[in-house]
Design a protein around this motif. Structure first.
Motif, PDB file in Angstrom:
ATOM      1  N   PHE A 169       0.998   6.458  -7.064  1.00  0.00           N
ATOM      2  CA  PHE A 169      -0.226   7.001  -7.666  1.00  0.00           C
ATOM      3  C   PHE A 169      -0.884   8.097  -6.836  1.00  0.00           C
ATOM      4  N   LYS A 170      -0.526   8.199  -5.572  1.00  0.00           N
ATOM      5  CA  LYS A 170      -1.076   9.231  -4.692  1.00  0.00           C
ATOM      6  C   LYS A 170      -2.604   9.227  -4.721  1.00  0.00           C
ATOM      7  N   ARG A 206      -9.683   2.160   0.726  1.00  0.00           N
ATOM      8  CA  ARG A 206     -10.282   0.867   0.369  1.00  0.00           C
ATOM      9  C   ARG A 206      -9.453  -0.305   0.884  1.00  0.00           C
ATOM     10  N   GLU A 207      -8.146  -0.208   0.693  1.00  0.00           N
ATOM     11  CA  GLU A 207      -7.268  -1.294   1.134  1.00  0.00           C
ATOM     12  C   GLU A 207      -7.324  -1.466   2.653  1.00  0.00           C
ATOM     13  N   PHE A 259      -7.715   4.691  -2.874  1.00  0.00           N
ATOM     14  CA  PHE A 259      -7.095   3.359  -2.887  1.00  0.00           C
ATOM     15  C   PHE A 259      -6.658   2.962  -1.485  1.00  0.00           C
ATOM     16  N   GLN A 315       2.664   5.968  -2.843  1.00  0.00           N
ATOM     17  CA  GLN A 315       3.715   6.898  -3.269  1.00  0.00           C
ATOM     18  C   GLN A 315       3.678   7.094  -4.789  1.00  0.00           C
ATOM     19  N   GLN A 330     -10.543  -3.189   3.508  1.00  0.00           N
ATOM     20  CA  GLN A 330     -10.499  -4.612   3.148  1.00  0.00           C
ATOM     21  C   GLN A 330      -9.693  -5.440   4.129  1.00  0.00           C
ATOM     22  N   LEU A 360       2.442   1.778  -3.569  1.00  0.00           N
ATOM     23  CA  LEU A 360       1.486   2.272  -4.566  1.00  0.00           C
ATOM     24  C   LEU A 360       0.956   3.657  -4.219  1.00  0.00           C
ATOM     25  N   VAL A 415       0.835  -1.201   0.000  1.00  0.00           N
ATOM     26  CA  VAL A 415       0.000   0.000   0.000  1.00  0.00           C
ATOM     27  C   VAL A 415       0.873   1.256   0.000  1.00  0.00           C
TER      28      VAL A 415
END
Lengths: 195, 195
Positions: free
Chosen positions: B166-167, B174-175, B171, B164, B178, B162, B159
DNA sequence: GCACCTTTAGGATGATTGTCCTAGATCGTC
DNA sequence: GACGATCTAGGACAATCATCCTAAAGGTGC
């Protein structure tokens, strides 16, 4: 064996060195020594370090595009092709344990350096993301495709980082099995929607 | 404001700079400028760059130990304390989006540099792992505690990487949701074993 | 007010960095 | 076999790096 070959050798050597040592820590002299050419010759092909970086990024992007395309051309279900992506961490296990993920570690380094080419490097990650999104859409995930794609990509980055830190093969195997099971369940779920 | 304070300032500044710029890319001059002291004064406190690195690693280790201890002392179930760990990625979201995970990016960099202190840096990751193992054991996971601990740790690294790249705040949220749901299911499962 | 230890300042050093330049070698084409 | 383009070699450059040194300032105990 004209300049084309030399240029290619430089890019290949730089690709490997940027991966194993990091971009910033790799010097012109390192690359020149790896290719066994003089710095002057080097300068003829690449005038700045940033030019080499851009060439390496372009090569990595092309390589990954070709890899993904080869999976698509080989045929098989979307689920099977996503499984190919997942299994990279096993196929490249020894390299990943030594140097992490080539994509993730480069994007992370360039972000920290605030390097002008960091967005270009991010495109490699975006390539994976978009390909995964397309596969999950193909699987029938619909609006959740983006979410699933980022989940798998994020998973791969986490496994690569921990593999590099702890060098635990069993961990990698277990994680692959778990995510493949998750993928299987997801595919089953999408299929059952059809009824 | 004797040397103790100066030394502490140096370590704090180095900690921040190693995080935001990377260890290798941070120079003595950078740190000295951040603390606003002369390089000579700097040299009085730390004679080599490796000495500063070791001090930074020791500080980070101590900080994380204190953080984990604070969660333990606050009480609550093992599940709740694991959730505290998971939520770090939200609490530190802006820093993570800029510079990734301070632990993961440092271990990765030092592995690539084959730096003598890389095993010491790995100990910070091992600290998290061992703490998580203990919490999962507390939850009743038994032999699977190690597996679950590495799963959560790996998740956090993925996490962070990613985030870093896509900023993408959504996301991260959500992660987190989950994995918290996964943790909840797991805790429910362990509790039902008792009957 | 003197001696002593800690702390600070800032210049010097040699190695390495990315970048640039010029001179020579090699090549295909006529 | 001569000519122009492509390629290669290796030295020179200023900047920066980690490291080291000496000298002075600051504080403390007597």
């Amino acid at each position: 064996m004209a300049g084309k070959a030399t240029r290619q050798q430089i890019v290949d050597a730089a690709d490997q060195l940027f991966y194993s040592q990091g971009f910033d820590h790799t010097s012109f002299a390192d690359i020149a020594a790896a290719v066994e050419i003089s710095r002057g010759n080097f300068y003829y092909h690449f005038r700045t370090k940033d030019e080499i970086l851009d060439a390496v990024i372009a090569k990595r992007l092309a390589d990954r595009q070709a890899l993904l395309a080869s999976w698509d051309e080989r045929g098989g279900t979307a689920q099977q092709r996503i499984a190919c992506f997942i299994r990279i961490v096993i196929i490249n296990q020894s390299k990943i344990m030594a140097w992490g993920c080539p994509v993730g570690t480069l994007t992370s380094e360039l972000e920290k350096l605030e390097h002008a080419s960091r967005n270009r490097a991010n495109e490699i990650m975006a390539l994976f993301r978009d390909w995964l999104v397309a596969r999950f859409e193909e699987m029938g995930s619909g609006a959740a495709a983006q979410e699933h794609a980022l989940h798998v990509l994020s998973w791969s980055q986490g496994v690569a980082t921990l593999a590099q830190t702890f060098k635990d093969e069993a961990f990698v195997r277990r994680e692959v099995e778990q995510i493949l099971a998750w993928l299987e369940d997801l595919a089953d779920g999408e299929r059952s929607k059809d009824f």
